[in-house]
Design a protein around this motif. Structure first.
Motif, short mmCIF file in Angstrom:
data_model
loop_
_atom_site.label_atom_id
_atom_site.label_comp_id
_atom_site.label_asym_id
_atom_site.label_seq_id
_atom_site.Cartn_x
_atom_site.Cartn_y
_atom_site.Cartn_z
N GLU A 9 0.81 -1.20 0.00
CA GLU A 9 0.00 0.00 0.00
C GLU A 9 0.85 1.26 0.00
O GLU A 9 0.34 2.37 -0.23
N GLN A 12 2.64 4.12 -4.84
CA GLN A 12 1.66 5.05 -5.39
C GLN A 12 1.14 4.61 -6.76
O GLN A 12 0.08 5.08 -7.19
N ASP A 30 -4.11 9.58 -14.58
CA ASP A 30 -4.40 8.64 -13.51
C ASP A 30 -4.16 7.21 -13.97
O ASP A 30 -3.93 6.31 -13.15
N ARG A 78 -2.71 4.75 -10.98
CA ARG A 78 -2.53 5.17 -9.60
C ARG A 78 -3.20 4.16 -8.67
O ARG A 78 -4.33 3.75 -8.91
N ARG A 79 -2.52 3.77 -7.63
CA ARG A 79 -3.07 2.78 -6.72
C ARG A 79 -4.37 3.27 -6.09
O ARG A 79 -5.32 2.50 -5.92
N SER A 80 -4.43 4.54 -5.77
CA SER A 80 -5.63 5.10 -5.15
C SER A 80 -6.83 5.01 -6.09
O SER A 80 -7.96 4.78 -5.65
N ALA A 126 -7.96 1.38 -6.25
CA ALA A 126 -8.69 1.05 -5.03
C ALA A 126 -10.10 1.62 -5.06
O ALA A 126 -11.06 0.98 -4.62
N ALA A 127 -10.24 2.82 -5.61
CA ALA A 127 -11.54 3.48 -5.64
C ALA A 127 -12.55 2.74 -6.53
O ALA A 127 -13.76 2.80 -6.28
#
Length: 398
Positions: free
Chosen positions: A138, A141, A170, A223-225, A228-229
């Protein structure tokens, strides 16, 4: 049939074909005109300190022993921007895990894991990538998915991440340089590739419509975020073109998605010979899993009009039609339009030539005759568009 009646029939058929082809030609031309404005090819770059540990690399594998070695060697040459290299293996039986373990002894960033049993409703590749995402650090990035047949150049990851951050992407994926070896694929593969180039904006153009976004899972940085979203790969779990499906789902959410030219930073040896290319690549090029039915039919109309028919129409005029002096005006217009499309198609070979490595190819000159395979390439898209794959990479699906 009298000569006058024959000319009337010829004129009617020509008018019908013109009605079909002229709008498609306008759409194609509008896309090709975007080419000069595209983002230049990605260049290899050296990492800088702020990139330290930003990227987790995930590689899904299933019996890749014959072609994964160049990828493993190329990943070892990436620098400190890569935090970890996770190979998610789906119980290979050909020695793939042993090759990964050998690389792990030389480079501690390598990790080998086996994905869980394939759940109902999932296709193997997105399931492996989803597992890799769940178990990756985690602290990274960026999530970078790479296929086992990729041959990355040093500086690939640094160049890709720097470009993505500079351009505000992204998600960004790359088109590779294709390695050709045998005569049949030198002739067929560029024609199949052209079915993509005619349907979508050129690599390096920011496509504003999410449903027209293009992507390539062979090199897929997100992007990892963001991943995840959207729940990882779950929104593309049943797709045989999970890269395009996921990219379009992410674009719909308002994130910036790019598809860039990566010919200078990675190569790929996808399939062995024309038959393998026809079978394996051809059945996913329709992108039906990521496309509405109306959009699919529109794409089939476009490909038929500007890629499948032109050569056949020109040959028909040369071999069957009466002398040009006797042909009605619609027939002459039809001939002129299709000669124009054939010229454009051959000119496109100059544009895509840098996307091919024919250094060691047998019969590499057949690349320049690949427009002759266009009717076959369009036929392959039709065949694939109405069939759901029952087997993929050694796995059977019901």
């Amino acid at each position: 049939m009298t000569n006058d009646n024959a000319l009337i029939v010829e004129s009617a058929i020509s008018l019908l074909l013109l009605l079909i082809q002229v709008p498609a030609t306008a759409i194609l031309f509008s896309r090709l005109l975007k080419g000069p404005r595209r983002h230049p090819p990605i260049e290899p770059q050296q990492p800088t300190p702020e990139l330290l540990g930003r990227v987790s690399v995930i590689v899904p594998t299933l019996n890749e022993a014959l072609r994964i070695s160049p990828l493993l060697a190329g990943l070892s040459q990436q620098s400190y921007e890569v935090r970890e290299i996770m190979v998610v293996d789906s119980k290979s039986s050909d020695g793939t895990p042993d090759l990964v373990k050998a690389s792990q002894q030389k480079d501690p960033r390598f990790r080998l894991m086996t994905d869980d049993p394939l759940p109902s409703g999932w296709v193997g590749r997105p399931w492996a990538l989803h597992n890799g995402f769940l178990y990756s650090s985690e602290a990274s990035q960026w999530f970078l998915g790479l296929d086992a047949d990729i041959q990355p150049h040093p500086g690939l990851v640094a160049g890709l991440v720097k470009t993505a951050e500079a351009q505000g992407y992204d998600l960004v994926s790359l088109s590779p340089q294709f390695i050709l070896k045998y005569p049949g694929e030198c002739w067929l593969q560029p024609a199949l590739l052209m079915t993509l180039l005619y349907r979508f904006d050129p690599a390096g153009i920011n496509t504003e419509q999410p449903e027209r976004v293009m992507a390539n899972g062979q090199c897929f940085l997100c992007r990892r975020s963001v991943l995840a979203a959207v729940g990882g790969y779950s929104s593309a779990k049943s797709s045989f073109c999970d890269d395009v499906t996921l990219a379009r789902n992410i674009a719909i959410q308002g994130y910036k998605v790019g598809f860039l030219d990566g010919a200078k930073v990675l190569k790929v040896r996808m399939y062995e010979g024309a038959m393998d290319t026809w079978k394996e690549w051809g059945r996913s090029l329709d992108l039906k899993d990521a496309t509405s039915r109306s959009q699919l039919w529109g794409d089939l109309w476009l490909l038929t009009s500007v890629q499948g028919l032109p050569l056949l129409i020109v040959l028909t005029f040369l071999l069957i039609s009466p002398p040009l002096s006797d042909s009605p005006t619609p027939s002459l217009l039809l001939l002129g339009l299709n000669l124009f499309l054939v010229v454009i198609r051959f000119a496109m070979l100059i544009a895509i030539a840098p996307s091919y490595d024919r250094t060691n190819a047998k019969g590499g000159w057949l690349f320049w005759l690949s427009p002759l395979a266009d009717p076959l390439a369009v036929l392959r898209i039709f065949l694939s568009a109405f069939r759901t794959p029952r087997e993929w990479r050694g796995r059977k699906y019901t």
